[in-house]
Design an enzyme around this catalytic site. Structure first.
Site, mmCIF file in Angstrom:
data_model
loop_
_atom_site.group_PDB
_atom_site.id
_atom_site.type_symbol
_atom_site.label_atom_id
_atom_site.label_comp_id
_atom_site.label_asym_id
_atom_site.label_seq_id
_atom_site.Cartn_x
_atom_site.Cartn_y
_atom_site.Cartn_z
ATOM 1 N N ARG A 36 13.800 0.457 9.547
ATOM 2 C CA ARG A 36 12.621 1.320 9.385
ATOM 3 C C ARG A 36 12.641 2.494 10.360
ATOM 4 N NH1 ARG A 36 7.122 -2.236 8.307
ATOM 5 N NH2 ARG A 36 7.439 -2.375 6.062
ATOM 6 N N LYS A 196 6.309 -17.217 -5.238
ATOM 7 C CA LYS A 196 5.067 -17.466 -5.966
ATOM 8 C C LYS A 196 4.720 -16.435 -7.029
ATOM 9 C CE LYS A 196 2.553 -19.901 -2.359
ATOM 10 N NZ LYS A 196 1.507 -19.672 -1.358
ATOM 11 N N GLY A 349 10.667 -7.590 1.921
ATOM 12 C CA GLY A 349 11.368 -8.179 3.068
ATOM 13 C C GLY A 349 12.574 -9.040 2.704
ATOM 14 N N GLY A 372 4.602 -4.484 1.308
ATOM 15 C CA GLY A 372 3.343 -4.489 0.555
ATOM 16 C C GLY A 372 3.121 -3.189 -0.203
HETATM 17 C C1 3PG Z 1 4.217 -3.625 6.503
HETATM 18 O O1 3PG Z 1 5.025 -4.073 7.300
HETATM 19 O O2 3PG Z 1 4.125 -4.045 5.344
HETATM 20 C C2 3PG Z 1 3.380 -2.457 6.930
HETATM 21 O O3 3PG Z 1 3.766 -1.995 8.173
HETATM 22 C C3 3PG Z 1 1.922 -2.793 6.902
HETATM 23 O O4 3PG Z 1 1.622 -3.784 7.836
HETATM 24 P P1 3PG Z 1 0.319 -4.678 7.617
HETATM 25 O O5 3PG Z 1 0.604 -5.551 6.424
HETATM 26 O O6 3PG Z 1 0.153 -5.463 8.890
HETATM 27 O O7 3PG Z 1 -0.838 -3.764 7.354
HETATM 28 MG MG MG Z 2 2.869 -6.574 5.451
#
Ligand code: 3PG
Ligand code: MG
Length: 398
Positions: A36, A196, A349, A372
Site C-alpha cells: 500500500r 462466507k 486481503g 472493503g
Molecule cells: C482498509 O484497510 O480496508 C482501509 O484502510 C479501511 O480501514 P477500516 O476498515 O479500519 O476503516
Molecule cells: Mg478493513
C-alpha cells in the site's frame, strides 16, 4: 461525473495535503507489507517535483479515539517513507495544538500522526475537518482503500478544503474498476471465493447481473453446492444463505449462465497442516469430509474458462491455499489469470496474499489497494468520498 486530477492543478509553492491509506500490517514495530505504501510513492513524488510542500494524512488500525496508542503510531510508516523517498518524513504527533507549516523546510515531508487518534475522525466531525482543511491550499484525495469511509479526513475535509482533487492512485483504481465493470471486454468472468456468502452476498448479486460467468470458491462454493442438493459433510457453509443461493443458482440457469460449481473436490477429515487430502467426485462427499479445495477435473475446466476470458475480476481464494495439500485450485487459478490475455483486476486481503504466494504481481492487470472499498465498488455502491469529490469538482470543471 468528472473529477479534477491532481496533475491538472498548479501545485508549485502550495501547501498540498494528501490523504493516503497507510493502513498496513505491522510486525515488531516495522511495516510487514509495504504494498500500500509503495503504491502511493508516485503521487507523493509528483507533488514534490512540482514544488509543493507536502503534508500526508492517514489512519492506521482502529484505535480508540482521543487516546494515543504507541502500537498504532505511524512512526514505522514515516521511517519506511523516509527510506523509499530518500527525503526526510517528519512525523507530527501533536499537530492539533502545536503545528505551523512555516516552521518547516519545503524539503521536509510532513506526516500527521494517525488521524484516528483525533476525536471526531470516525464521526466526520466538521471541526476536525476544518482543522485539516485550514492547513492546506490544496487537498488531494488519493486513498481509494478508505474512500468507503465517511470520516473527517476522507469526507469532511473534502467538503471544506479550498481546492480538492484526486490523486493518481485513486484515479487509476477507479479507471481499472470501471474498465472491468462498466464496459468490459467479454466474456467477463468473476471469481468470488472466501469463506462466507453473507459477507459477499451483495457482491454476488451485483456481479450475477453483469458477468458472463460466475465462478464461486471456498466456503461460498460449499453453500452453493449444498443449495444444489448435494452432500457437503462437515464443510464450512452457511445454512441461513441456502435460500438465496438456490435463487441465484436458478436465476443464472435461466439466463443461460449457470454458476460454475466444482465437479470434484479435495477433502479431509480436519483442517490442519498435516490433514490427509483425498480427491473425490462432488457427489461422493462423506459425512466426515470437509471440502477444502477443488479437484483436478474442476481445475481443467477453470483453466479453459479463464483462457477464453476478456476480463477477469478476482476476489477470494478457492481453497485453503495456506496449506500445500489444499492449494492446487487457488494456485492453478492464479497461474491461469496470470497467463491469460484478459484484463484482470484483483482485490481483497486474501487475494493479495495468494498473488504474493504465486508471485504473479506483474501479471495481473490491476491489483487494487482496497479491501472493503474494492468490494463495495464491485457491489455497485457509491463510495462517499468519491461522491463528495465529484460534487466539489463540479464547479471547477464547469
Ligand atoms: C482498509 O484497510 O480496508 C482501509 O484502510 C479501511 O480501514 P477500516 O476498515 O479500519 O476503516
Ligand atoms: Mg478493513
Amino acid at each position: 461525473m468528472a473529477i479534477l486530477a491532481m496533475q491538472d492543478v498548479t501545485l508549485k509553492d502550495k501547501v498540498v495535503m494528501i490523504r493516503e491509506d497507510f493502513n498496513v500490517p505491522l510486525k515488531d514495530g516495522r511495516v510487514a507489507n509495504d504494498k500500500r505504501i509503495m503504491a502511493t510513492l508516485p503521487t507523493i513524488r509528483y507533488a514534490l517535483d512540482q514544488g509543493a510542500q507536502v503534508i500526508l494524512v492517514s489512519h492506521l488500525g482502529r484505535p480508540k479515539e482521543g487516546i494515543y496508542d504507541p502500537a498504532l503510531s505511524l512512526e514505522p510508516v514515516a521511517d519506511l517513507l523516509t527510506s523509499r523517498l530518500k527525503q526526510k518524513v517528519v512525523l507530527i504527533k501533536d499537530w492539533l495544538n502545536d503545528f505551523s507549516i512555516k516552521n518547516y523546510n519545503k524539503t521536509d515531508i510532513i506526516l500527521l500522526e494517525n488521524i484516528r487518534f483525533c476525536e471526531g475522525e470516525d464521526d466526520n466531525s466538521p471541526v476536525l475537518a476544518k482543522k485539516l482543511s485550514d492547513l492546506c491550499d490544496v487537498f488531494v484525495m488519493d486513498a481509494f482503500a478508505c474512500s468507503h469511509r465517511k470520516q473527517a479526513s476522507t469526507y469532511g475535509v473534502i467538503e471544506q478544503a479550498k481546492l480538492v482533487c484526486a490523486g493518481p492512485l485513486l484515479l487509476s483504481e477507479l479507471e481499472a474498476l470501471e474498465r472491468a465493470l462498466k464496459n468490459p471486454a467479454r466474456p467477463l468472468i468473476a471469481i468470488v471465493g472466501g469463506s462466507k456468502v453473507s459477507t459477499k452476498l451483495s457482491v454476488l448479486l451485483n456481479l450475477s447481473k453483469k458477468v458472463d460467468k460466475l465462478i464461486v470458491g471456498g466456503g461460498i462454493a460449499n453453500t452453493f453446492i449444498a443449495a444444489s442438493g448435494l452432500a457437503i459433510g462437515k464443510s464450512l457453509y452457511e445454512p441461513a444463505q441456502l435460500t438465496i443461493a438456490r435463487t441465484l443458482l436458478q436465476e443464472m440457469n435461466e439466463r443461460g449462465r449457470p454458476i460454475t460449481l466444482p465437479v470434484d473436490v479435495v477433502v479431509a477429515n480436519e483442517l490442519s497442516e498435516n490433514a490427509v487430502a483425498q480427491i473425490k467426485p462432488i457427489n461422493r462427499v462423506d459425512k466426515d469430509d470437509m471440502i477444502l479445495d477443488v479437484g483436478p477435473d474442476t481445475i481443467k475446466t477453470l483453466r479453459r474458462d479463464l483462457e477464453g476470458a476478456g476480463t477477469i475480476i478476482w476476489n477470494g481464494p478457492i481453497g485453503v491455499f495456506e496449506y500445500e495439500q489444499f492449494s492446487a485450485g487457488t494456485g492453478a487459478m492464479a497461474m491461469s489469470i496470470a497467463n491469460s490475455k484478459a484484463f484482470s483486476i484483483a482485490g481483497g486481503g486474501d487475494t493479495l496474499a495468494a498473488i504474493d504466494k504465486y508471485e504473479i504481481d506483474s501479471k495481473i492487470g490491476y491489483i487494487s489497494t482496497g479491501g472493503g472499498a474494492f468490494l463495495e465498488f464491485v457491489e455497485g455502491k457509491k463510495l462517499p468520498s468519491i461522491s463528495i469529490l465529484e460534487q466539489r469538482c463540479q464547479d471547477v470543471l464547469k
